[in-house]
Motif scaffolding. Structure first.
Motif, PDB file in Angstrom:
ATOM      1  N   HIS A   1      41.017  37.106  20.314  1.00 16.01           N
ATOM      2  CA  HIS A   1      39.819  36.375  19.906  1.00 16.01           C
ATOM      3  C   HIS A   1      38.567  37.252  19.869  1.00 16.01           C
ATOM      4  CE1 HIS A   1      42.209  32.801  19.961  1.00 16.01           C
ATOM      5  NE2 HIS A   1      42.552  33.026  21.216  1.00 16.01           N
ATOM      6  N   ALA A   2      38.732  38.561  20.100  1.00 15.79           N
ATOM      7  CA  ALA A   2      37.564  39.450  20.040  1.00 15.79           C
ATOM      8  C   ALA A   2      36.977  39.421  18.633  1.00 15.79           C
ATOM      9  CB  ALA A   2      37.963  40.872  20.423  1.00 15.79           C
ATOM     10  N   ASP A   3      35.664  39.519  18.572  1.00 18.48           N
ATOM     11  CA  ASP A   3      34.963  39.477  17.290  1.00 18.48           C
ATOM     12  C   ASP A   3      34.938  40.833  16.600  1.00 18.48           C
ATOM     13  OD1 ASP A   3      33.910  36.646  17.355  1.00 18.48           O
ATOM     14  OD2 ASP A   3      33.152  37.423  19.262  1.00 18.48           O
ATOM     15  N   LEU A   4      34.856  41.911  17.381  1.00 18.17           N
ATOM     16  CA  LEU A   4      34.788  43.263  16.827  1.00 18.17           C
ATOM     17  C   LEU A   4      35.625  44.218  17.675  1.00 18.17           C
ATOM     18  CD1 LEU A   4      30.950  43.678  16.170  1.00 18.17           C
ATOM     19  CD2 LEU A   4      32.719  43.535  14.430  1.00 18.17           C
ATOM     20  N   PHE A   5      36.214  45.188  16.995  1.00 14.85           N
ATOM     21  CA  PHE A   5      36.885  46.303  17.638  1.00 14.85           C
ATOM     22  C   PHE A   5      36.235  47.566  17.102  1.00 14.85           C
ATOM     23  CE2 PHE A   5      39.987  42.910  17.716  1.00 14.85           C
ATOM     24  CZ  PHE A   5      40.586  43.022  18.974  1.00 14.85           C
ATOM     25  N   ILE A   6      35.713  48.397  18.004  1.00 15.62           N
ATOM     26  CA  ILE A   6      34.970  49.594  17.595  1.00 15.62           C
ATOM     27  C   ILE A   6      35.600  50.817  18.245  1.00 15.62           C
ATOM     28  CG2 ILE A   6      32.750  50.791  17.709  1.00 15.62           C
ATOM     29  CD1 ILE A   6      31.413  48.008  17.636  1.00 15.62           C
ATOM     30  N   HIS A   7      35.805  51.862  17.445  1.00 14.95           N
ATOM     31  CA  HIS A   7      36.338  53.137  17.935  1.00 14.95           C
ATOM     32  C   HIS A   7      35.278  54.204  17.695  1.00 14.95           C
ATOM     33  CE1 HIS A   7      38.909  56.627  18.439  1.00 14.95           C
ATOM     34  NE2 HIS A   7      39.853  55.830  18.921  1.00 14.95           N
ATOM     35  N   CYS A   8      34.906  54.913  18.762  1.00 16.87           N
ATOM     36  CA  CYS A   8      33.805  55.883  18.708  1.00 16.87           C
ATOM     37  C   CYS A   8      34.256  57.311  18.412  1.00 16.87           C
ATOM     38  CB  CYS A   8      33.029  55.843  20.017  1.00 16.87           C
ATOM     39  SG  CYS A   8      32.268  54.255  20.368  1.00 16.87           S
ATOM     40  N   GLY A   9      35.353  57.489  17.711  1.00 13.47           N
ATOM     41  CA  GLY A   9      35.737  58.805  17.225  1.00 13.47           C
ATOM     42  C   GLY A   9      36.880  59.465  17.970  1.00 13.47           C
ATOM     43  N   ASP A  10      37.457  60.459  17.313  1.00 14.88           N
ATOM     44  CA  ASP A  10      38.659  61.167  17.736  1.00 14.88           C
ATOM     45  C   ASP A  10      39.865  60.230  17.788  1.00 14.88           C
ATOM     46  OD1 ASP A  10      37.487  63.612  17.678  1.00 14.88           O
ATOM     47  OD2 ASP A  10      37.438  63.912  19.844  1.00 14.88           O
ATOM     48  N   LEU A  11      40.031  59.504  16.697  1.00 12.94           N
ATOM     49  CA  LEU A  11      41.218  58.683  16.484  1.00 12.94           C
ATOM     50  C   LEU A  11      42.425  59.588  16.222  1.00 12.94           C
ATOM     51  CD1 LEU A  11      42.642  55.935  15.858  1.00 12.94           C
ATOM     52  CD2 LEU A  11      41.908  56.272  13.482  1.00 12.94           C
TER      53      LEU A  11
ATOM     54  N   MET B   1      25.680  31.553  20.739  1.00 12.18           N
ATOM     55  CA  MET B   1      27.062  31.954  20.614  1.00 12.18           C
ATOM     56  C   MET B   1      27.196  33.431  20.974  1.00 12.18           C
ATOM     57  SD  MET B   1      29.499  31.318  17.386  1.00 12.18           S
ATOM     58  CE  MET B   1      31.164  30.997  17.803  1.00 12.18           C
ATOM     59  N   ALA B   2      28.245  33.809  21.663  1.00 14.20           N
ATOM     60  CA  ALA B   2      28.447  35.179  22.122  1.00 14.20           C
ATOM     61  C   ALA B   2      29.404  35.934  21.197  1.00 14.20           C
ATOM     62  CB  ALA B   2      28.994  35.172  23.543  1.00 14.20           C
ATOM     63  N   THR B   3      29.235  37.242  21.173  1.00 12.78           N
ATOM     64  CA  THR B   3      30.115  38.128  20.415  1.00 12.78           C
ATOM     65  C   THR B   3      30.837  39.029  21.405  1.00 12.78           C
ATOM     66  OG1 THR B   3      28.648  38.102  18.491  1.00 12.78           O
ATOM     67  CG2 THR B   3      30.211  39.920  18.641  1.00 12.78           C
ATOM     68  N   GLU B   4      32.163  39.032  21.343  1.00 10.82           N
ATOM     69  CA  GLU B   4      32.983  39.886  22.207  1.00 10.82           C
ATOM     70  C   GLU B   4      33.411  41.127  21.426  1.00 10.82           C
ATOM     71  OE1 GLU B   4      36.899  39.601  25.095  1.00 10.82           O
ATOM     72  OE2 GLU B   4      36.817  38.316  23.308  1.00 10.82           O
ATOM     73  N   ILE B   5      33.174  42.297  22.026  1.00 11.46           N
ATOM     74  CA  ILE B   5      33.458  43.565  21.368  1.00 11.46           C
ATOM     75  C   ILE B   5      34.342  44.410  22.278  1.00 11.46           C
ATOM     76  CG2 ILE B   5      32.434  45.625  20.316  1.00 11.46           C
ATOM     77  CD1 ILE B   5      29.761  43.813  20.407  1.00 11.46           C
ATOM     78  N   ILE B   6      35.425  44.934  21.721  1.00  6.42           N
ATOM     79  CA  ILE B   6      36.295  45.861  22.436  1.00  6.42           C
ATOM     80  C   ILE B   6      35.990  47.254  21.894  1.00  6.42           C
ATOM     81  CG2 ILE B   6      38.684  46.494  22.966  1.00  6.42           C
ATOM     82  CD1 ILE B   6      37.697  43.712  24.091  1.00  6.42           C
ATOM     83  N   ILE B   7      35.742  48.198  22.799  1.00 12.99           N
ATOM     84  CA  ILE B   7      35.288  49.530  22.410  1.00 12.99           C
ATOM     85  C   ILE B   7      36.238  50.580  22.987  1.00 12.99           C
ATOM     86  CG2 ILE B   7      33.341  51.135  22.403  1.00 12.99           C
ATOM     87  CD1 ILE B   7      31.719  48.516  23.424  1.00 12.99           C
ATOM     88  N   ALA B   8      36.735  51.445  22.124  1.00 11.25           N
ATOM     89  CA  ALA B   8      37.601  52.548  22.547  1.00 11.25           C
ATOM     90  C   ALA B   8      37.075  53.842  21.947  1.00 11.25           C
ATOM     91  CB  ALA B   8      39.041  52.303  22.091  1.00 11.25           C
ATOM     92  N   SER B   9      37.556  54.949  22.477  1.00  8.82           N
ATOM     93  CA  SER B   9      37.194  56.256  21.935  1.00  8.82           C
ATOM     94  C   SER B   9      38.214  57.281  22.393  1.00  8.82           C
ATOM     95  CB  SER B   9      35.800  56.666  22.429  1.00  8.82           C
ATOM     96  OG  SER B   9      35.355  57.831  21.754  1.00  8.82           O
ATOM     97  N   ASP B  10      38.250  58.388  21.701  1.00  8.35           N
ATOM     98  CA  ASP B  10      39.031  59.542  22.129  1.00  8.35           C
ATOM     99  C   ASP B  10      40.471  59.182  22.477  1.00  8.35           C
ATOM    100  OD1 ASP B  10      36.934  61.819  22.224  1.00  8.35           O
ATOM    101  OD2 ASP B  10      35.942  60.128  23.187  1.00  8.35           O
ATOM    102  N   THR B  11      41.126  58.466  21.547  1.00  2.99           N
ATOM    103  CA  THR B  11      42.540  58.125  21.744  1.00  2.99           C
ATOM    104  C   THR B  11      43.447  59.266  21.290  1.00  2.99           C
ATOM    105  OG1 THR B  11      42.430  56.890  19.670  1.00  2.99           O
ATOM    106  CG2 THR B  11      42.278  55.618  21.713  1.00  2.99           C
ATOM    107  N   HIS B  12      42.946  60.192  20.515  1.00  7.23           N
ATOM    108  CA  HIS B  12      43.641  61.427  20.149  1.00  7.23           C
ATOM    109  C   HIS B  12      45.097  61.207  19.740  1.00  7.23           C
ATOM    110  CE1 HIS B  12      40.350  64.142  21.074  1.00  7.23           C
ATOM    111  NE2 HIS B  12      40.086  63.354  22.109  1.00  7.23           N
ATOM    112  N   GLY B  13      45.281  60.378  18.715  1.00  5.80           N
ATOM    113  CA  GLY B  13      46.605  60.170  18.140  1.00  5.80           C
ATOM    114  C   GLY B  13      47.452  59.119  18.827  1.00  5.80           C
TER     115      GLY B  13
END
Length: 173
Positions: free
Chosen positions: A27-37, A1-13
């Protein structure tokens, strides 16, 4: 089974991007933000966050380690990593923490490379890219250690309109 991950970063507000990503990938399994939200992370309960150098007021971890489909994944903003030889330092960090994937932000420059067996993935910035390319985020699908797919999705391919695109598409008569 596969895991789908959406990754964002540096959205700055520009937190509307996170909601748009959730709607575009229901249907994504995970949403990850790598900082500077630069927003209150508690508004986004589907997302995993780490603290960026501009996230002063929020109670976020500096890094997280997750195991996804048997692969240890190190997530952080990377502001304390050296500018020169960054990739070498990221690979060393992964090896020291027994990780096969590093998700990071801070540079505003998208990349997805496998170096010495370690996936280094920076989704770039959805607001202020610094690499001459358009704004970007990443989508990763992990089946197992031998089947990892990563795509960098630039603004021209976004499954939604950004506020900048909406302004361009207005007609004035």
């Amino acid at each position: 089974m596969a895991t789908e991950i959406i990754i964002a970063s540096d959205t700055h507000g520009r937190s509307e991007y996170l909601s748009q990503l959730e709607q575009a990938y229901p249907h994504a399994d995970l949403f990850i933000h790598c900082g500077d939200l630069e927003d209150d992370a508690s508004y986004f309960n589907r997302w995993i966050f780490v603290r960026g150098n501009n996230d002063f007021d929020f109670n976020l971890d500096d890094y997280k380690i997750l195991t996804i489909e048997g692969m240890r994944t190190y997530i952080f903003h990377s502001q304390r990593m050296p500018y020169y030889n960054r990739e070498k330092a990221l690979v060393k960090l992964a090896l020291e923490n027994d990780c096969q994937i590093v998700l990071f932000g801070h540079t505003h420059m998208a990349m997805a490379e496998k170096i010495h067996g370690i996936w280094l993935i920076n989704p770039g910035s959805m607001t202020f890219p610094r690499d001459g390319n358009s704004p970007c985020y990443a989508r990763m699908v992990i089946e197992d250690a031998n089947h990892v797919q990563v795509e960098l999705i630039h603004q021209e391919q976004w499954p939604f309109e950004s506020p900048q695109q909406k302004k361009k598409n207005r007609y004035w008569f």
